[in-house]
Design a protein around this motif. Structure first.
Motif: not given
Length: 60
Positions: A37-40, A30-34, A1-15
């Motif tokens: 720093q408490g970010k999803p 859906v978030t899996t963990d934090k 199971m590969a986890l992605m940070t907020v920044d990685e997801v933003a880059e992948y989605l282009g937002v």
């Protein structure tokens, strides 16, 4: 199971990262963990499925 940070997801989605955090708060992505720093963290498979769905519905 590969986890992605907020920044990685933003880059992948282009937002911006704030948009990804909003999607998580609204339970649209859906978030899996934090991180330390408490970010999803998100499962890569869930993010890929969300992108496909969003594109089918007309975009992010």
């Amino acid at each position: 199971m590969a986890l992605m940070t907020v920044d990685e997801v933003a880059e992948y989605l282009g937002v911006q990262g704030i948009r990804v955090e909003r999607l998580a708060r609204e339970n649209l992505l859906v978030t899996t963990d934090k991180d330390e720093q408490g970010k999803p963290l998100f499962k890569k498979e869930d993010v890929e499925r969300y992108k496909i769905l969003a594109e089918r519905l007309g975009g992010l």
